[in-house]
Design a protein around this motif. Structure first.
Motif, PDB file in Angstrom:
ATOM      1  N   SER A  45       0.752  -1.260   0.089  1.00  0.00           N
ATOM      2  CA  SER A  45      -0.187   0.201   0.091  1.00  0.00           C
ATOM      3  C   SER A  45       1.116   1.134   0.010  1.00  0.00           C
ATOM      4  O   SER A  45       1.931   1.194   0.264  1.00  0.00           O
ATOM      5  CB  SER A  45      -0.738   0.074   1.346  1.00  0.00           C
ATOM      6  N   TYR A  59       1.967   5.288   1.045  1.00  0.00           N
ATOM      7  CA  TYR A  59       1.789   6.036   2.169  1.00  0.00           C
ATOM      8  C   TYR A  59       2.477   7.475   1.705  1.00  0.00           C
ATOM      9  O   TYR A  59       3.517   7.461   0.934  1.00  0.00           O
ATOM     10  CB  TYR A  59       2.334   5.484   3.502  1.00  0.00           C
ATOM     11  N   ASP A 116      -2.365   7.479   4.737  1.00  0.00           N
ATOM     12  CA  ASP A 116      -2.381   6.417   3.572  1.00  0.00           C
ATOM     13  C   ASP A 116      -2.957   7.382   2.552  1.00  0.00           C
ATOM     14  O   ASP A 116      -3.096   8.211   2.509  1.00  0.00           O
ATOM     15  CB  ASP A 116      -3.220   5.283   4.148  1.00  0.00           C
ATOM     16  N   LYS A 117      -3.320   6.440   1.461  1.00  0.00           N
ATOM     17  CA  LYS A 117      -3.666   6.993   0.270  1.00  0.00           C
ATOM     18  C   LYS A 117      -4.954   7.511   0.366  1.00  0.00           C
ATOM     19  O   LYS A 117      -5.272   8.540  -0.404  1.00  0.00           O
ATOM     20  CB  LYS A 117      -3.614   6.035  -1.007  1.00  0.00           C
ATOM     21  N   THR A 118      -5.933   7.451   1.392  1.00  0.00           N
ATOM     22  CA  THR A 118      -7.041   8.117   1.577  1.00  0.00           C
ATOM     23  C   THR A 118      -6.953   9.337   2.464  1.00  0.00           C
ATOM     24  O   THR A 118      -7.947   9.949   2.488  1.00  0.00           O
ATOM     25  CB  THR A 118      -8.133   7.191   2.088  1.00  0.00           C
ATOM     26  N   GLY A 119      -5.667   9.640   2.766  1.00  0.00           N
ATOM     27  CA  GLY A 119      -5.675  10.837   3.669  1.00  0.00           C
ATOM     28  C   GLY A 119      -5.754  10.412   5.310  1.00  0.00           C
ATOM     29  O   GLY A 119      -5.619  11.415   6.089  1.00  0.00           O
ATOM     30  N   ARG A 120      -5.938   9.352   5.454  1.00  0.00           N
ATOM     31  CA  ARG A 120      -6.138   8.713   6.890  1.00  0.00           C
ATOM     32  C   ARG A 120      -4.666   8.816   7.884  1.00  0.00           C
ATOM     33  O   ARG A 120      -3.843   8.266   7.073  1.00  0.00           O
ATOM     34  CB  ARG A 120      -6.885   7.505   7.054  1.00  0.00           C
TER      35      ARG A 120
END
Length: 350
Positions: free
Chosen positions: A191, A193, A240-244
Protein backbone atom coordinates in the motif's frame (compact mmCIF):
# COMPACT_ATOMS: atom_id res chain seq x y z
CA UNK A 1 26.40 -8.30 23.98
CA UNK A 2 26.89 -7.26 20.35
CA UNK A 3 30.11 -7.45 18.35
CA UNK A 4 29.46 -4.47 16.09
CA UNK A 5 32.41 -5.22 13.81
CA UNK A 6 30.89 -8.55 12.76
CA UNK A 7 27.21 -7.92 13.66
CA UNK A 8 27.29 -10.93 15.97
CA UNK A 9 25.09 -11.15 19.05
CA UNK A 10 26.39 -13.08 22.05
CA UNK A 11 24.39 -14.32 25.00
CA UNK A 12 25.71 -16.18 28.05
CA UNK A 13 22.98 -18.19 29.73
CA UNK A 14 23.63 -18.78 33.46
CA UNK A 15 21.13 -21.66 33.86
CA UNK A 16 18.22 -23.47 32.26
CA UNK A 17 15.17 -21.39 31.38
CA UNK A 18 13.77 -18.95 28.82
CA UNK A 19 15.79 -15.86 27.94
CA UNK A 20 14.78 -12.83 25.84
CA UNK A 21 17.27 -10.90 23.70
CA UNK A 22 16.52 -7.18 24.10
CA UNK A 23 18.07 -6.31 20.73
CA UNK A 24 16.30 -8.85 18.50
CA UNK A 25 13.35 -10.02 20.69
CA UNK A 26 14.40 -13.64 20.10
CA UNK A 27 13.63 -15.98 22.99
CA UNK A 28 15.94 -18.94 23.68
CA UNK A 29 14.71 -21.96 25.63
CA UNK A 30 17.85 -23.34 27.29
CA UNK A 31 18.19 -26.81 28.81
CA UNK A 32 21.30 -25.77 30.75
CA UNK A 33 23.82 -22.97 31.04
CA UNK A 34 25.65 -22.16 27.84
CA UNK A 35 26.80 -19.53 25.37
CA UNK A 36 24.76 -18.58 22.30
CA UNK A 37 26.16 -16.76 19.24
CA UNK A 38 23.73 -15.55 16.59
CA UNK A 39 23.58 -13.07 13.74
CA UNK A 40 21.28 -11.89 10.98
CA UNK A 41 22.14 -13.31 7.55
CA UNK A 42 20.65 -12.77 4.08
CA UNK A 43 17.80 -14.83 2.75
CA UNK A 44 18.91 -17.00 -0.21
CA UNK A 45 16.77 -15.96 -3.22
CA UNK A 46 17.45 -19.28 -4.96
CA UNK A 47 16.00 -21.30 -2.10
CA UNK A 48 13.07 -18.91 -1.70
CA UNK A 49 12.09 -19.38 -5.35
CA UNK A 50 11.20 -22.99 -4.61
CA UNK A 51 8.84 -22.11 -1.75
CA UNK A 52 5.96 -20.97 -3.94
CA UNK A 53 3.62 -18.61 -2.13
CA UNK A 54 5.71 -18.48 1.05
CA UNK A 55 7.67 -15.28 1.63
CA UNK A 56 10.00 -14.08 4.44
CA UNK A 57 8.14 -12.69 7.44
CA UNK A 58 11.16 -11.88 9.58
CA UNK A 59 14.97 -11.77 9.59
CA UNK A 60 16.94 -14.97 8.96
CA UNK A 61 19.13 -15.90 11.96
CA UNK A 62 22.25 -18.06 12.04
CA UNK A 63 22.34 -19.57 15.56
CA UNK A 64 25.13 -21.49 17.31
CA UNK A 65 25.31 -22.70 20.91
CA UNK A 66 28.44 -23.65 22.87
CA UNK A 67 28.76 -25.50 26.17
CA UNK A 68 25.01 -26.01 26.44
CA UNK A 69 21.91 -26.82 24.45
CA UNK A 70 18.86 -25.00 23.09
CA UNK A 71 15.60 -26.93 23.07
CA UNK A 72 13.30 -24.20 21.79
CA UNK A 73 13.23 -20.95 19.88
CA UNK A 74 10.62 -18.17 19.86
CA UNK A 75 10.87 -15.88 16.82
CA UNK A 76 9.21 -12.43 16.94
CA UNK A 77 6.58 -11.67 14.31
CA UNK A 78 4.71 -8.53 13.31
CA UNK A 79 1.35 -10.00 12.22
CA UNK A 80 -2.01 -8.63 13.28
CA UNK A 81 -4.04 -11.81 13.30
CA UNK A 82 -7.52 -12.23 11.88
CA UNK A 83 -9.53 -15.29 10.90
CA UNK A 84 -7.90 -15.45 7.44
CA UNK A 85 -4.22 -15.30 8.43
CA UNK A 86 -4.12 -16.93 11.87
CA UNK A 87 -2.41 -20.06 10.48
CA UNK A 88 -0.25 -18.29 7.88
CA UNK A 89 3.11 -18.42 9.70
CA UNK A 90 5.73 -21.16 9.58
CA UNK A 91 9.48 -21.42 10.28
CA UNK A 92 12.13 -22.20 7.67
CA UNK A 93 15.22 -24.13 8.73
CA UNK A 94 18.06 -23.97 6.21
CA UNK A 95 20.90 -26.49 6.34
CA UNK A 96 23.25 -27.89 3.71
CA UNK A 97 21.51 -26.12 0.86
CA UNK A 98 18.13 -27.58 1.83
CA UNK A 99 15.13 -26.02 3.50
CA UNK A 100 12.76 -27.62 6.02
CA UNK A 101 9.37 -26.02 6.73
CA UNK A 102 8.59 -26.35 10.43
CA UNK A 103 5.09 -25.97 11.84
CA UNK A 104 5.07 -24.00 15.12
CA UNK A 105 3.54 -25.67 18.15
CA UNK A 106 2.21 -22.30 19.32
CA UNK A 107 1.80 -18.77 17.97
CA UNK A 108 1.18 -15.87 20.37
CA UNK A 109 0.48 -12.21 19.62
CA UNK A 110 4.23 -11.56 19.55
CA UNK A 111 6.15 -14.82 18.87
CA UNK A 112 6.20 -18.02 16.85
CA UNK A 113 7.36 -20.98 18.99
CA UNK A 114 9.19 -24.09 17.78
CA UNK A 115 11.06 -26.99 19.33
CA UNK A 116 14.53 -27.53 17.88
CA UNK A 117 17.15 -30.27 17.99
CA UNK A 118 19.89 -29.11 15.63
CA UNK A 119 21.03 -25.54 15.08
CA UNK A 120 21.38 -23.81 11.71
CA UNK A 121 19.57 -20.91 9.99
CA UNK A 122 16.02 -20.11 11.15
CA UNK A 123 13.57 -17.56 9.79
CA UNK A 124 9.84 -16.88 9.65
CA UNK A 125 7.78 -17.52 6.52
CA UNK A 126 4.27 -16.39 5.65
CA UNK A 127 1.85 -18.03 3.23
CA UNK A 128 0.71 -15.32 0.82
CA UNK A 129 -2.63 -16.89 -0.15
CA UNK A 130 -4.78 -13.88 0.78
CA UNK A 131 -4.55 -10.17 -0.10
CA UNK A 132 -2.02 -8.28 2.10
CA UNK A 133 -3.30 -7.50 5.58
CA UNK A 134 -1.99 -4.88 8.05
CA UNK A 135 1.15 -5.65 10.06
CA UNK A 136 2.78 -3.96 13.02
CA UNK A 137 5.43 -1.62 11.63
CA UNK A 138 7.91 0.99 12.84
CA UNK A 139 8.93 4.46 11.69
CA UNK A 140 12.67 4.98 12.27
CA UNK A 141 14.33 8.39 12.00
CA UNK A 142 18.02 9.06 11.29
CA UNK A 143 19.54 12.54 11.06
CA UNK A 144 22.46 12.86 8.67
CA UNK A 145 25.62 14.78 9.70
CA UNK A 146 25.63 18.40 8.60
CA UNK A 147 28.60 20.19 7.04
CA UNK A 148 29.59 23.84 7.48
CA UNK A 149 28.41 24.66 3.92
CA UNK A 150 25.09 22.89 4.26
CA UNK A 151 21.94 24.98 4.73
CA UNK A 152 19.55 22.08 5.31
CA UNK A 153 19.27 19.20 7.72
CA UNK A 154 18.46 15.89 6.01
CA UNK A 155 16.31 13.42 7.93
CA UNK A 156 16.04 9.83 6.69
CA UNK A 157 12.71 8.12 7.43
CA UNK A 158 12.54 4.30 7.31
CA UNK A 159 9.27 2.33 7.20
CA UNK A 160 10.03 -1.22 8.34
CA UNK A 161 8.28 -4.24 9.85
CA UNK A 162 8.25 -4.27 13.65
CA UNK A 163 10.47 -7.37 13.92
CA UNK A 164 13.45 -5.82 12.08
CA UNK A 165 16.03 -5.18 14.85
CA UNK A 166 16.81 -1.49 15.32
CA UNK A 167 20.45 -2.42 15.97
CA UNK A 168 20.69 -3.94 12.48
CA UNK A 169 19.47 -0.72 10.85
CA UNK A 170 21.83 1.36 13.00
CA UNK A 171 24.75 -0.79 11.86
CA UNK A 172 24.18 0.32 8.26
CA UNK A 173 23.88 4.01 9.16
CA UNK A 174 26.58 4.55 11.78
CA UNK A 175 27.38 8.03 10.42
CA UNK A 176 23.80 9.17 11.14
CA UNK A 177 22.12 9.97 14.45
CA UNK A 178 19.11 7.88 15.43
CA UNK A 179 16.33 10.14 16.73
CA UNK A 180 14.22 8.31 19.27
CA UNK A 181 10.46 8.67 19.01
CA UNK A 182 7.35 6.54 19.45
CA UNK A 183 7.69 4.54 16.25
CA UNK A 184 4.95 1.88 16.35
CA UNK A 185 2.16 1.91 13.79
CA UNK A 186 0.06 -0.38 11.58
CA UNK A 187 0.85 -0.52 7.84
CA UNK A 188 -0.38 -2.69 4.98
CA UNK A 189 2.24 -4.19 2.63
CA UNK A 190 1.96 -3.11 -1.02
CA UNK A 191 0.00 0.00 0.00
CA UNK A 192 1.11 3.58 -0.66
CA UNK A 193 1.83 6.10 2.09
CA UNK A 194 2.55 9.81 2.20
CA UNK A 195 4.82 11.52 4.75
CA UNK A 196 3.57 14.91 5.93
CA UNK A 197 6.02 17.45 7.41
CA UNK A 198 5.43 20.78 9.17
CA UNK A 199 6.62 23.48 8.53
CA UNK A 200 5.30 23.28 4.99
CA UNK A 201 8.43 24.85 3.46
CA UNK A 202 10.28 21.63 4.27
CA UNK A 203 10.71 19.23 1.36
CA UNK A 204 9.78 15.53 1.44
CA UNK A 205 10.86 13.13 -1.28
CA UNK A 206 9.37 11.05 -2.78
CA UNK A 207 5.81 12.36 -2.55
CA UNK A 208 4.55 8.84 -1.76
CA UNK A 209 6.03 5.37 -1.45
CA UNK A 210 4.85 1.77 -1.25
CA UNK A 211 5.45 -0.05 2.03
CA UNK A 212 7.26 -3.37 1.65
CA UNK A 213 8.17 -5.92 4.31
CA UNK A 214 11.90 -5.52 3.85
CA UNK A 215 14.14 -7.95 5.75
CA UNK A 216 17.46 -6.86 4.27
CA UNK A 217 20.21 -7.15 3.49
CA UNK A 218 19.99 -3.38 2.85
CA UNK A 219 17.86 -0.85 4.72
CA UNK A 220 17.56 2.28 2.59
CA UNK A 221 15.40 5.23 3.71
CA UNK A 222 11.81 5.27 2.49
CA UNK A 223 11.59 9.08 2.61
CA UNK A 224 14.06 11.98 2.87
CA UNK A 225 13.07 15.23 4.61
CA UNK A 226 14.99 18.45 3.91
CA UNK A 227 14.62 21.06 6.66
CA UNK A 228 16.17 24.52 7.02
CA UNK A 229 19.21 24.21 9.28
CA UNK A 230 17.84 26.91 11.62
CA UNK A 231 14.70 24.88 12.37
CA UNK A 232 15.18 23.06 15.66
CA UNK A 233 12.07 20.91 15.46
CA UNK A 234 9.45 19.66 13.01
CA UNK A 235 6.21 17.68 13.11
CA UNK A 236 5.92 14.47 11.12
CA UNK A 237 2.92 12.28 10.36
CA UNK A 238 2.19 9.41 7.98
CA UNK A 239 -0.97 9.19 5.85
CA UNK A 240 -2.42 6.41 3.73
CA UNK A 241 -3.70 7.04 0.20
CA UNK A 242 -7.13 8.07 1.55
CA UNK A 243 -5.56 10.77 3.74
CA UNK A 244 -6.10 8.87 7.00
CA UNK A 245 -3.35 9.29 9.60
CA UNK A 246 -1.72 5.92 10.32
CA UNK A 247 1.10 7.47 12.36
CA UNK A 248 -0.21 10.50 14.20
CA UNK A 249 1.79 13.76 14.24
CA UNK A 250 4.99 13.55 16.27
CA UNK A 251 7.10 16.44 17.49
CA UNK A 252 10.64 15.71 16.26
CA UNK A 253 13.54 17.63 17.81
CA UNK A 254 16.45 17.89 15.39
CA UNK A 255 19.08 18.83 17.98
CA UNK A 256 20.10 17.49 21.36
CA UNK A 257 19.15 13.83 20.78
CA UNK A 258 22.26 11.68 20.89
CA UNK A 259 23.99 14.49 18.98
CA UNK A 260 25.76 16.48 21.68
CA UNK A 261 28.98 14.80 22.79
CA UNK A 262 29.71 14.37 26.49
CA UNK A 263 30.69 17.72 27.99
CA UNK A 264 34.29 17.79 29.16
CA UNK A 265 36.33 20.54 30.77
CA UNK A 266 37.90 22.61 28.03
CA UNK A 267 41.23 22.92 29.85
CA UNK A 268 41.44 19.12 30.19
CA UNK A 269 40.96 18.68 26.44
CA UNK A 270 43.54 21.35 25.59
CA UNK A 271 46.07 19.81 27.94
CA UNK A 272 45.59 16.13 27.17
CA UNK A 273 44.41 15.57 23.57
CA UNK A 274 47.41 14.37 21.54
CA UNK A 275 45.73 13.40 18.24
CA UNK A 276 44.49 16.88 17.36
CA UNK A 277 45.69 16.86 13.72
CA UNK A 278 44.23 13.40 13.08
CA UNK A 279 40.90 14.67 14.42
CA UNK A 280 41.17 17.87 12.36
CA UNK A 281 41.89 15.76 9.26
CA UNK A 282 38.76 13.71 9.94
CA UNK A 283 36.60 16.83 10.35
CA UNK A 284 38.02 18.38 7.20
CA UNK A 285 37.42 15.20 5.18
CA UNK A 286 33.72 15.38 6.14
CA UNK A 287 33.62 19.10 5.34
CA UNK A 288 32.86 19.96 8.96
CA UNK A 289 35.52 22.67 9.38
CA UNK A 290 36.48 25.31 6.79
CA UNK A 291 39.87 25.13 5.05
CA UNK A 292 40.83 28.42 6.72
CA UNK A 293 40.35 26.98 10.21
CA UNK A 294 42.17 23.79 9.27
CA UNK A 295 45.18 25.80 8.03
CA UNK A 296 45.31 27.77 11.27
CA UNK A 297 45.21 24.59 13.34
CA UNK A 298 47.90 22.98 11.18
CA UNK A 299 50.24 26.00 11.50
CA UNK A 300 49.75 26.59 15.22
CA UNK A 301 52.32 25.54 17.83
CA UNK A 302 52.48 23.97 20.34
CA UNK A 303 49.97 21.11 20.27
CA UNK A 304 47.84 22.72 23.00
CA UNK A 305 47.33 25.80 20.82
CA UNK A 306 46.19 23.55 17.95
CA UNK A 307 43.58 21.99 20.24
CA UNK A 308 42.41 25.40 21.52
CA UNK A 309 41.83 26.66 17.97
CA UNK A 310 40.00 23.49 17.00
CA UNK A 311 37.70 23.73 20.04
CA UNK A 312 36.93 27.34 19.11
CA UNK A 313 35.79 26.11 15.70
CA UNK A 314 33.50 23.53 17.32
CA UNK A 315 31.62 26.26 19.17
CA UNK A 316 30.38 27.69 15.87
CA UNK A 317 30.00 24.34 14.12
CA UNK A 318 26.97 23.09 16.02
CA UNK A 319 26.02 19.85 17.73
CA UNK A 320 26.76 17.55 14.77
CA UNK A 321 30.35 18.84 14.47
CA UNK A 322 30.89 18.37 18.22
CA UNK A 323 29.50 14.87 17.99
CA UNK A 324 31.92 14.02 15.17
CA UNK A 325 34.81 15.47 17.20
CA UNK A 326 33.86 13.20 20.10
CA UNK A 327 33.56 10.18 17.80
CA UNK A 328 37.02 10.81 16.33
CA UNK A 329 38.51 11.43 19.78
CA UNK A 330 37.02 8.18 21.06
CA UNK A 331 38.50 6.27 18.11
CA UNK A 332 41.97 7.80 18.53
CA UNK A 333 42.22 8.05 22.32
CA UNK A 334 39.70 5.64 23.91
CA UNK A 335 41.54 5.50 27.24
CA UNK A 336 41.44 9.30 27.56
CA UNK A 337 37.72 9.33 26.81
CA UNK A 338 37.13 6.64 29.44
CA UNK A 339 38.99 8.72 32.02
CA UNK A 340 37.13 11.91 31.11
CA UNK A 341 33.74 10.18 31.27
CA UNK A 342 34.37 8.60 34.65
CA UNK A 343 36.30 11.44 36.28
CA UNK A 344 35.31 14.79 37.78
CA UNK A 345 36.08 16.66 34.56
CA UNK A 346 32.79 15.91 32.81
CA UNK A 347 30.21 18.46 34.04
CA UNK A 348 31.39 21.54 32.13
CA UNK A 349 30.69 22.26 28.48
CA UNK A 350 33.65 22.78 26.14
Amino acid sequence: DEDKRKNIYRFVCPHAGQFLCNLTSLVFVMESEGEVLYRVVSWNPGLLDGLGQMKPAGPLYNIDCFNGSISGLHLPHCEIFCEENKDSLAVARFTGGNVEIMKPFKVTETHVMIDIRDLSHFGLLKRMIFPPSPVIAQVLLFLRPITVRQRENILDVHLLPWNVPLSKVKDQHTENTHIKTSSKCSLTPESEYHLCCQPEESTVQPASETFECNYGPNYHPTFEVFVDVNKKEIRLSLLDKTGREVWEPRRIVLTGQDVEPPAYRRDELIRRVSSVMTIADGLRTKDMIPDEIYSKVHAAEPRQEKTRLLLNALDSGGAAVKAEFYKLLKNEEPHLVDELESGPSRPQQF
